[in-house]
Structure formats: structure tokens, C-alpha cells
Design an enzyme around this catalytic site. Structure first.
Site, PDB file in Angstrom:
ATOM      1  N   LEU A  26      70.288  42.880  53.792  1.00  0.00           N
ATOM      2  CA  LEU A  26      70.653  41.502  53.493  1.00  0.00           C
ATOM      3  C   LEU A  26      69.493  40.710  52.909  1.00  0.00           C
ATOM      4  O   LEU A  26      69.664  39.936  51.981  1.00  0.00           O
ATOM      5  CB  LEU A  26      71.167  40.794  54.758  1.00  0.00           C
ATOM      6  CG  LEU A  26      72.493  41.268  55.334  1.00  0.00           C
ATOM      7  CD1 LEU A  26      72.787  40.530  56.629  1.00  0.00           C
ATOM      8  CD2 LEU A  26      73.630  41.052  54.335  1.00  0.00           C
ATOM      9  N   GLU A  28      64.800  40.376  52.786  1.00  0.00           N
ATOM     10  CA  GLU A  28      63.494  40.983  53.041  1.00  0.00           C
ATOM     11  C   GLU A  28      62.417  39.927  52.897  1.00  0.00           C
ATOM     12  O   GLU A  28      62.410  39.157  51.935  1.00  0.00           O
ATOM     13  CB  GLU A  28      63.246  42.126  52.052  1.00  0.00           C
ATOM     14  CG  GLU A  28      61.925  42.834  52.239  1.00  0.00           C
ATOM     15  CD  GLU A  28      61.752  44.003  51.289  1.00  0.00           C
ATOM     16  OE1 GLU A  28      60.597  44.369  51.025  1.00  0.00           O
ATOM     17  OE2 GLU A  28      62.781  44.544  50.812  1.00  0.00           O
ATOM     18  N   GLY A  29      61.522  39.857  53.883  1.00  0.00           N
ATOM     19  CA  GLY A  29      60.424  38.898  53.852  1.00  0.00           C
ATOM     20  C   GLY A  29      59.095  39.617  53.909  1.00  0.00           C
ATOM     21  O   GLY A  29      59.018  40.839  53.735  1.00  0.00           O
ATOM     22  N   PHE A  31      57.033  40.114  56.516  1.00  0.00           N
ATOM     23  CA  PHE A  31      56.850  40.992  57.666  1.00  0.00           C
ATOM     24  C   PHE A  31      58.162  41.303  58.385  1.00  0.00           C
ATOM     25  O   PHE A  31      58.159  41.751  59.517  1.00  0.00           O
ATOM     26  CB  PHE A  31      55.870  40.351  58.667  1.00  0.00           C
ATOM     27  CG  PHE A  31      54.495  40.149  58.100  1.00  0.00           C
ATOM     28  CD1 PHE A  31      53.611  41.208  58.007  1.00  0.00           C
ATOM     29  CD2 PHE A  31      54.103  38.903  57.635  1.00  0.00           C
ATOM     30  CE1 PHE A  31      52.337  41.032  57.475  1.00  0.00           C
ATOM     31  CE2 PHE A  31      52.830  38.716  57.102  1.00  0.00           C
ATOM     32  CZ  PHE A  31      51.951  39.778  57.019  1.00  0.00           C
ATOM     33  N   SER A  32      59.269  41.059  57.722  1.00  0.00           N
ATOM     34  CA  SER A  32      60.547  41.304  58.384  1.00  0.00           C
ATOM     35  C   SER A  32      61.619  41.697  57.376  1.00  0.00           C
ATOM     36  O   SER A  32      61.507  41.413  56.176  1.00  0.00           O
ATOM     37  CB  SER A  32      61.006  40.061  59.163  1.00  0.00           C
ATOM     38  OG  SER A  32      61.267  38.982  58.296  1.00  0.00           O
ATOM     39  N   LYS A  49      67.569  41.738  62.537  1.00  0.00           N
ATOM     40  CA  LYS A  49      66.262  41.337  62.010  1.00  0.00           C
ATOM     41  C   LYS A  49      65.204  42.280  62.566  1.00  0.00           C
ATOM     42  O   LYS A  49      65.047  42.396  63.780  1.00  0.00           O
ATOM     43  CB  LYS A  49      65.945  39.891  62.405  1.00  0.00           C
ATOM     44  CG  LYS A  49      64.619  39.385  61.853  1.00  0.00           C
ATOM     45  CD  LYS A  49      64.400  37.920  62.193  1.00  0.00           C
ATOM     46  CE  LYS A  49      63.103  37.397  61.588  1.00  0.00           C
ATOM     47  NZ  LYS A  49      62.888  35.955  61.895  1.00  0.00           N
ATOM     48  N   ASP A 148      59.392  24.916  60.843  1.00  0.00           N
ATOM     49  CA  ASP A 148      59.688  25.484  59.526  1.00  0.00           C
ATOM     50  C   ASP A 148      61.136  25.206  59.127  1.00  0.00           C
ATOM     51  O   ASP A 148      61.852  26.091  58.662  1.00  0.00           O
ATOM     52  CB  ASP A 148      59.410  26.985  59.502  1.00  0.00           C
ATOM     53  CG  ASP A 148      59.283  27.532  58.079  1.00  0.00           C
ATOM     54  OD1 ASP A 148      58.962  26.741  57.164  1.00  0.00           O
ATOM     55  OD2 ASP A 148      59.491  28.738  57.873  1.00  0.00           O
TER      56      ASP A 148
END
Length: 268
Positions: A26, A28-29, A31-32, A49, A148
Site C-alpha cells: 500500500l 512505503e516510507g 523506515f516503514s 505496518k 505530525d
């Protein structure tokens, strides 16, 4: 913490003795990763996640995110269905099993409106904004701050009910800064964890002796409201141009320039 087991070619996983089948990626970041999975027993879809934990500090941060989710049982804050830690090759991943909301984020909805040359009706803005405020109030009432808040961290259910997500940057609402070293620590943390175009002014240049509190969320909340009205954040264009967001935030310049350009476009 639950135990995780990877089966075969990672086509299925087990969390808390329940099996889930991998469907697709779904998001992508840094670090995750977020995957779409289906529960083998209930047939429901979930968002998995996976947080990459490179060291002890990373594992601690992932555990904090789990604890933040567990702290709240509120309709406007994303709940946690299950969690586990996967050890592999000397490294670990924290797995957070979350409800899957197919409509996506507030930002994805705003993008679609912008692509169509449309806008969000005032009544819809107020409905969504109220839900965001209620979720944020629940966080503040517990003595914490989100830190955030932005359109991509707000999910929208089918009835436009907003759900706050990504609690990894949450910490105590009140942070007392004593000295330049502590100020720099807070400032560096904010640079890593608080999205620049929605970051409050006091987090760009943290004073040596001050108190940082939940007002940082109120600034971000105002930016989110602005984004719903204008279909872009007040400092998105500054960031895209490569100009100094910190300077623009402290001068509040985009609000005035954007409003002026909007007036000119309406006159023409």
C-alpha cells in the site's frame, strides 16, 4: 508482545495466533512499509505496518507507537488490532496490524478534487474538521501531542469520519527546555519527526529556556484546515520551490501571498 511467524515465501503471516494473507503493498516510507493483508479467519482486510528497527532506539520508538495506539479508544483515532516483533538476520521489524480504510487519506481526497478542478464544500470541510478536532482533543486530554498532524495522517472512512493515524511522533504535550543543549535536541528531533510544511514556528528555532506544548498541534491543525480550503498546504509551494520554509513560517508570508493571488485570479 505477540509472537510473529513468517510462513513460506512471506505469502502469509501469523500475529497473535491468527493468520493473515498478504494481498499487496500500500505504501512505503523511510523506515516503514504498509501492506494490505486479509484475515484468514474473518476474511476482513487490514493494513499491516512494518517498522524497520535498526537498533535499540528504533525498537523503543516502535514500542512507543504501539503504546500510543493502545492508550486510546476513540472513533477519531486509529485503533490497533494486533502487534508483533519479527526477528530476522540480526535485525527486527515491529508489525502493527491496523484497520484498513479503503477511502484513503484526506490528502488523497483533496488531490482528486484538485485534479478535477473542484473544491470541497464548506459543510464537508466543517464535518471533517470537527472530527479531527475531537481526535486531537482526546490526545491532548491524555497529556500528549501528535506532533505530525497533516492531511496524509488523516484517514477518511466512507461517511467522511476522519481518523488520526501515524502516532509514531507522539510524545508528552509539555516539554520543558532547560539550556541550549536540550533546545538543540528538541530541534533536531522535530526536524526528523515533524513534517516541515506543517511544523510549528517554535520547533524551527527552539529557545534555550522555553516550554513546548500542544500548541504545536494547533498550528498544524490550522495548516490542515487551510489545505482543505485551498487544496494545498500554506507552505507546500514554498517547499516545492526549494525556498526556506522556516523563514516563511516565521514570517507567515504564504498566507498573505496566496490570498492575494487568489483575489487576482477571481478578478480575472
Amino acid at each position: 508482545m505477540g509472537h510473529a511467524l513468517c510462513i513460506c515465501s512471506r505469502s502469509s503471516i501469523t500475529i497473535d495466533n491468527k493468520r493473515y494473507y498478504f494481498i499487496q503493498k500500500l505504501d512505503e516510507g523511510g523506515f516503514s512499509y504498509v501492506d494490505l493483508v486479509e484475515g484468514a479467519q474473518d476474511g476482513r482486510f487490514y493494513a499491516l505496518k512494518r517498522i524497520l528497527c535498526h537498533d535499540r532506539e528504533g525498537r523503543k520508538e516502535a514500542q512507543t507507537e504501539v503504546e500510543m495506539h493502545r492508550m486510546f479508544n476513540h472513533p477519531n483515532i486509529l485503533s490497533l488490532t494486533g502487534h508483533a516483533v519479527m526477528e530476522r538476520g540480526g535485525k527486527s521489524e515491529a508489525w502493527l496490524l491496523l484497520p484498513y480504510i479503503s477511502k484513503g487519506s484526506l490528502w488523497s481526497v483533496l488531490e482528486k478534487l484538485r485534479d478535477k478542478g473542484s473544491s470541497m464544500p464548506e459543510s464537508r470541510i466543517l464535518h471533517i474538521f470537527r472530527g479531527i478536532c475531537e481526535g486531537l482533543k482526546a490526545i491532548h486530554d491524555k497529556g500528549y501531542a501528535h506532533r505530525d498532524l497533516k492531511p496524509t495522517n488523516v484517514l477518511l472512512e466512507e461517511n467522511d469520519k476522519p481518523v488520526l493515524m501515524d502516532l509514531g511522533s507522539m510524545n508528552k504535550a509539555r516539554i520543558e527546555v532547560k539550556g541550549s543543549r536540550e533546545a538543540m535536541t528538541v530541534q533536531d528531533w522535530a526536524a526528523q519527526r515533524c513534517t516541515i510544511s506543517y511544523r510549528a514556528p517554535e520547533l524551527f528555532n527552539v529557545e534555550s529556556h522555553c516550554i513546548i506544548d500542544e500548541k504545536t498541534d494547533i498550528w498544524s491543525l490550522g495548516c490542515v484546515l487551510y489545505c482543505m480550503m485551498m487544496l494545498e498546504g500554506p507552505y507546500d509551494l514554498v517547499f516545492q520551490k526549494g525556498d526556506s520554509v522556516a523563514l516563511a513560517v516565521q514570517n507567515r508570508s504564504p498566507f498573505h501571498s496566496h490570498a492575494a493571488s487568489l483575489k487576482d485570479s477571481r478578478r480575472s
